[in-house]
Design a protein around this motif. Structure first.
Motif, mmCIF file in Angstrom:
data_model
loop_
_atom_site.group_PDB
_atom_site.id
_atom_site.type_symbol
_atom_site.label_atom_id
_atom_site.label_comp_id
_atom_site.label_asym_id
_atom_site.label_seq_id
_atom_site.Cartn_x
_atom_site.Cartn_y
_atom_site.Cartn_z
ATOM 1 N N THR A 63 0.815 -1.215 0.000
ATOM 2 C CA THR A 63 0.000 0.000 0.000
ATOM 3 C C THR A 63 0.852 1.271 0.000
ATOM 4 O O THR A 63 0.321 2.361 -0.216
ATOM 5 C CB THR A 63 -0.940 0.033 1.220
ATOM 6 N N ARG A 64 2.142 1.130 0.229
ATOM 7 C CA ARG A 64 3.024 2.297 0.165
ATOM 8 C C ARG A 64 3.499 2.547 -1.260
ATOM 9 O O ARG A 64 4.203 3.523 -1.517
ATOM 10 C CB ARG A 64 4.231 2.098 1.082
ATOM 11 N N GLY A 65 3.146 1.642 -2.168
ATOM 12 C CA GLY A 65 3.567 1.782 -3.548
ATOM 13 C C GLY A 65 2.393 1.966 -4.482
ATOM 14 O O GLY A 65 1.620 2.911 -4.339
ATOM 15 N N SER A 66 2.249 1.021 -5.416
ATOM 16 C CA SER A 66 1.248 1.159 -6.470
ATOM 17 C C SER A 66 -0.044 0.407 -6.185
ATOM 18 O O SER A 66 -0.880 0.257 -7.084
ATOM 19 C CB SER A 66 1.844 0.668 -7.801
ATOM 20 N N TYR A 67 -0.205 -0.092 -4.968
ATOM 21 C CA TYR A 67 -1.402 -0.868 -4.655
ATOM 22 C C TYR A 67 -2.102 -0.297 -3.430
ATOM 23 O O TYR A 67 -1.513 0.421 -2.637
ATOM 24 C CB TYR A 67 -1.043 -2.344 -4.416
ATOM 25 N N ASP A 68 -3.365 -0.643 -3.311
ATOM 26 C CA ASP A 68 -4.161 -0.187 -2.181
ATOM 27 C C ASP A 68 -4.947 -1.364 -1.618
ATOM 28 O O ASP A 68 -5.051 -2.424 -2.257
ATOM 29 C CB ASP A 68 -5.117 0.929 -2.606
ATOM 30 N N LEU A 69 -5.520 -1.174 -0.431
ATOM 31 C CA LEU A 69 -6.259 -2.222 0.256
ATOM 32 C C LEU A 69 -7.649 -1.703 0.607
ATOM 33 O O LEU A 69 -7.786 -0.625 1.174
ATOM 34 C CB LEU A 69 -5.499 -2.650 1.519
ATOM 35 N N TRP A 70 -8.677 -2.487 0.231
ATOM 36 C CA TRP A 70 -10.052 -2.130 0.541
ATOM 37 C C TRP A 70 -10.727 -3.296 1.233
ATOM 38 O O TRP A 70 -10.433 -4.468 0.949
ATOM 39 C CB TRP A 70 -10.824 -1.773 -0.736
ATOM 40 N N VAL A 71 -11.621 -2.968 2.147
ATOM 41 C CA VAL A 71 -12.337 -3.982 2.924
ATOM 42 C C VAL A 71 -13.835 -3.766 2.743
ATOM 43 O O VAL A 71 -14.321 -2.634 2.822
ATOM 44 C CB VAL A 71 -11.972 -3.898 4.424
ATOM 45 N N THR A 72 -14.554 -4.856 2.502
ATOM 46 C CA THR A 72 -16.011 -4.795 2.401
ATOM 47 C C THR A 72 -16.611 -5.829 3.336
ATOM 48 O O THR A 72 -15.936 -6.769 3.756
ATOM 49 C CB THR A 72 -16.489 -5.084 0.968
#
Length: 249
Positions: A218-227
């Protein structure tokens, strides 16, 4: 008095004292009520699942009933040791606790892992213990200024991939590691509302590794999402279907 006679007298006195002590102990046992108490058959290290072969029962004074200890072997088997219990030692209730209370899950095969999730990416910070969640890995889209509006519209933006689904939440915390209050938030040091931003889940080890890797990405080119995971395989109440249609049941 000769030395031999003195030694004999001392020997006889010692034997008499030992005999009197043994007799007194036997008499004390005869008049003192006893009961069966569970003890450690051998030394039990911390963080282990206690099995029946680790325990033994001994007859000890009934006055121990006032102590916060386990009396029956069946009450201890299946619990987890929170401290080292010496061989022959009493098993106090704080020494053997339910597994889900000590490691947040009753399944010994699951790994417990936490990860940060900003409220706007985790159902507005409304995640609660006991819920089931899905975790998504999102590739952040990039656009260049050289693209025309038509090209930009035709280019795909961010891409998402389901990393794991139906994961059980076992704990949530604020950024300071505090448990949220009943309304799902707590107060920070300045008295402001602080939503939970740390989610802890119980998952297989390979899923734990994937979540940890994603948290690092998440510190680079990706993110984290929670549903919140859907209620797969469960019958939808008529009221919900009616609400969706904007009608009455």
């Amino acid at each position: 008095m000769s030395r031999k006679i003195l030694v004999a007298i001392l020997l006889v006195s010692s034997l008499a004292a030992v005999g009197a002590g043994y007799y007194g102990r036997q008499q004390w046992r005869a008049v003192t009520p006893t009961m069966a108490v569970v003890t450690a058959a051998r030394a039990i290290p911390p963080y282990v699942l206690i099995t029946r072969d680790m325990l033994a029962e001994r007859q000890l004074p009934e006055s121990l009933r006032l102590e916060p200890i386990f009396l029956r072997t069946s009450d201890v088997v299946g619990k987890m040791s929170s401290v080292s219990i010496p061989a022959g030692g009493l098993v106090y209730r704080e020494f053997a606790v339910p597994m889900d209370a000590f490691r947040l899950s009753a399944d010994p095969a699951l790994e417990i892992v936490s990860f940060p999730a900003r409220p706007e990416k985790a159902v507005g910070g409304q995640i609660r213990p006991g819920q089931r969640i899905n975790v998504y890995r999102v590739a952040i889209g990039t656009q260049t200024m050289s693209l025309s509006p038509e090209q930009a519209l035709a280019t795909k933006g961010a891409e998402s991939k389901l990393l794991t689904s139906g994961v059980r939440v076992v704990d949530v915390r604020t950024a300071q590691g505090e448990a949220p209050e009943a309304n799902g938030t707590t107060q920070d040091g300045r008295g402001r509302s602080a939503p939970p931003t740390i989610i802890t889940v119980a998952v297989p080890s390979e899923t734990a590794r994937a979540i940890i890797a994603l948290a690092g990405e998440t510190r680079g080119s990706y993110d984290l999402w929670v549903t919140l995971a859907p209620l797969d395989g469960q019958e939808v109440p008529v009221q919900i279907e009616a609400d969706r249609a904007g009608g009455q049941p």
